[in-house]
Design an enzyme around this catalytic site. Structure first.
Site, PDB file in Angstrom:
ATOM      1  N   LYS A  70      72.624  53.385  36.707  1.00 13.33           N
ATOM      2  CA  LYS A  70      74.015  53.555  36.263  1.00 13.33           C
ATOM      3  C   LYS A  70      74.873  52.350  36.663  1.00 13.33           C
ATOM      4  O   LYS A  70      75.667  51.847  35.864  1.00 13.33           O
ATOM      5  CB  LYS A  70      74.592  54.847  36.844  1.00 13.33           C
ATOM      6  CG  LYS A  70      73.897  56.116  36.346  1.00 13.33           C
ATOM      7  CD  LYS A  70      74.571  57.374  36.827  1.00 13.33           C
ATOM      8  CE  LYS A  70      74.446  57.574  38.319  1.00 13.33           C
ATOM      9  NZ  LYS A  70      73.034  57.785  38.753  1.00 13.33           N
ATOM     10  N   THR A  71      74.713  51.883  37.899  1.00 14.78           N
ATOM     11  CA  THR A  71      75.472  50.713  38.336  1.00 14.78           C
ATOM     12  C   THR A  71      75.078  49.473  37.549  1.00 14.78           C
ATOM     13  O   THR A  71      75.927  48.657  37.170  1.00 14.78           O
ATOM     14  CB  THR A  71      75.264  50.473  39.845  1.00 14.78           C
ATOM     15  OG1 THR A  71      75.670  51.639  40.568  1.00 14.78           O
ATOM     16  CG2 THR A  71      76.068  49.271  40.333  1.00 14.78           C
ATOM     17  N   ASP A 115      82.156  54.378  41.038  1.00 12.65           N
ATOM     18  CA  ASP A 115      80.935  55.107  41.356  1.00 12.65           C
ATOM     19  C   ASP A 115      81.300  56.438  41.998  1.00 12.65           C
ATOM     20  O   ASP A 115      82.354  56.567  42.623  1.00 12.65           O
ATOM     21  CB  ASP A 115      80.076  54.267  42.314  1.00 12.65           C
ATOM     22  CG  ASP A 115      78.632  54.730  42.356  1.00 12.65           C
ATOM     23  OD1 ASP A 115      78.244  55.581  41.525  1.00 12.65           O
ATOM     24  OD2 ASP A 115      77.878  54.245  43.218  1.00 12.65           O
ATOM     25  N   THR A 164      76.531  61.588  39.729  1.00 10.22           N
ATOM     26  CA  THR A 164      75.255  62.300  39.834  1.00 10.22           C
ATOM     27  C   THR A 164      75.462  63.790  39.613  1.00 10.22           C
ATOM     28  O   THR A 164      74.492  64.541  39.567  1.00 10.22           O
ATOM     29  CB  THR A 164      74.619  62.078  41.224  1.00 10.22           C
ATOM     30  OG1 THR A 164      75.564  62.453  42.238  1.00 10.22           O
ATOM     31  CG2 THR A 164      74.253  60.621  41.419  1.00 10.22           C
ATOM     32  N   ARG A 223      64.613  52.678  41.284  1.00  8.59           N
ATOM     33  CA  ARG A 223      64.936  52.262  42.654  1.00  8.59           C
ATOM     34  C   ARG A 223      63.750  52.514  43.586  1.00  8.59           C
ATOM     35  O   ARG A 223      63.422  51.695  44.442  1.00  8.59           O
ATOM     36  CB  ARG A 223      66.177  53.008  43.159  1.00  8.59           C
ATOM     37  CG  ARG A 223      66.512  52.699  44.625  1.00  8.59           C
ATOM     38  CD  ARG A 223      67.784  53.384  45.053  1.00  8.59           C
ATOM     39  NE  ARG A 223      68.948  52.766  44.443  1.00  8.59           N
ATOM     40  CZ  ARG A 223      70.067  53.413  44.128  1.00  8.59           C
ATOM     41  NH1 ARG A 223      70.151  54.711  44.332  1.00  8.59           N
ATOM     42  NH2 ARG A 223      71.087  52.759  43.598  1.00  8.59           N
TER      43      ARG A 223
END
Length: 347
Positions: A70-71, A115, A164, A223
């Site tokens: 997302k980032t 975020d 999230t 990740r």
């Protein structure tokens, strides 16, 4: 996060100091972004349409589990628009004044990335409504009966929010986003591409079988795939000649307690306690957490999502239940008992 286990190898949340490494591995353009084909195509249309019309694109909301990019997509939005990006997080915006100061410093066409936007404080959220819709904020000067509201025009901008927990967003905030992208877990072949791309950037020699093995154990999360790649690299450099093969990847992941299904020590401890101590359940999450020596939030937020997705744990109205796959993964035969069949109408 409170109560996280000491071994965070397979946690999708970023570890301390990991952000710098992620910056090195992040793609800079949509064409370089791996996976999420539907979101990528939709976002490309939104951005290209805005470019052709010469206006900032609609506000963008990206939702999904942590570690899926997302980032990275937020930064790509700014890069594709050739615009500057300002980065903050929901918990950092406690007061409306904090948000007003940030918004007033934006230039036309800038991207503001928030975020964990579901954790933004209510006063700041209410100010954000007006900013997103009318590119204006009302600044209150003074206190009590003499307080005055001064309207402040701000430059048109694009807000990119990441969450999230999309269900935790209020309706008015969610409705102000013109585009919502739902991020999904990656397939093994997509993670294989992620591992090979990261290995090239980090100058790690890896063969096809080695990268596929790391991808298979990465729980569908880029990740985690990048983190496992770095741990396997460490093993390869210290124990062998530095080249990552299938055998090296398996040996390295065994050292870090990552099994063939991507379960770690805590995952197996939860399943083992559920099966051996509670007969497969049902049992409450608090009791299960005490049995493995962890906080309930750790079991619920770190372990359970993947165990449920892997089909090894079921959440029922009476508590957590081990599925037949969990028994078989532990090398045991699942019992044939009526209470293992899950909840009924009378539970």
């Amino acid at each position: 996060m409170t109560g996280q286990p000491a071994d965070e190898t397979l946690s999708a949340l970023p570890q301390l100091g990991e952000r710098e490494m992620e910056t090195t591995l992040r793609p800079s353009r949509l064409s370089e972004f791996i996976g999420q084909p539907r979101v990528r195509e939709q976002l490309e249309l939104v951005l290209e349409s805005a470019r052709r019309r010469g206006v900032p694109p609609d506000h963008v909301l990206l939702s999904g589990p942590p570690g899926l990019g997302k980032t990275s997509l937020a930064m790509i939005v700014a890069a594709e628009l050739d615009a500057s990006i300002r980065i903050t997080s929901g918990p950092a915006l406690e007061r409306a004044g904090d948000l007003a100061a940030m918004l007033s410093n934006l230039a036309e066409g800038d991207v503001l990335f928030i975020d964990e936007i579901h954790r933004i404080a209510r006063p700041a959220e209410e100010m954000l409504y007006l900013a997103m819709e009318d590119f204006r904020v009302d600044v209150v000067v003074g206190k009590g009966p003499g307080a005055t509201s001064i309207p402040l025009e701000i430059a048109p901008f694009t807000l990119v929010g990441a969450t999230t927990r999309s269900g935790a967003l209020t309706g008015p905030l969610r409705d102000r986003f013109g585009f919502t992208g739902q991020m999904e877990f990656y397939a093994d072949h997509e993670l294989d591409q992620v591992v090979r791309r990261s290995a090239k950037i980090l100058d790690i020699e890896i063969d096809a079988e080695g990268s596929a093995e790391i991808a298979r154990r990465s729980r569908g999360t880029p990740r985690i795939a990048n983190r496992l790649l770095r741990r396997v690299r460490d093993y390869a450099e210290v124990r062998v000649d530095g080249r990552v093969t299938l055998e090296v990847a398996r040996a390295a992941l065994a050292v870090y307690d990552v099994d063939e299904l991507g379960l770690d020590r805590l995952d197996r401890a939860v399943l083992s306690a559920l099966v051996h101590s509670f007969g497969g359940g049902p049992v409450g999450v608090a009791t299960l957490a005490v049995a493995v020596g962890e906080e309930p939030t750790t079991v619920e937020e770190v372990c359970e999502p993947y165990l449920v997705r892997a089909g090894m744990l079921a959440r029922t109205p009476r508590g957590r239940v081990a599925t037949a796959s969990a028994w078989e993964h532990l090398g045991l035969r699942p019992p044939s008992r009526p209470d293992q069949a899950g909840p009924t109408l009378f539970d």
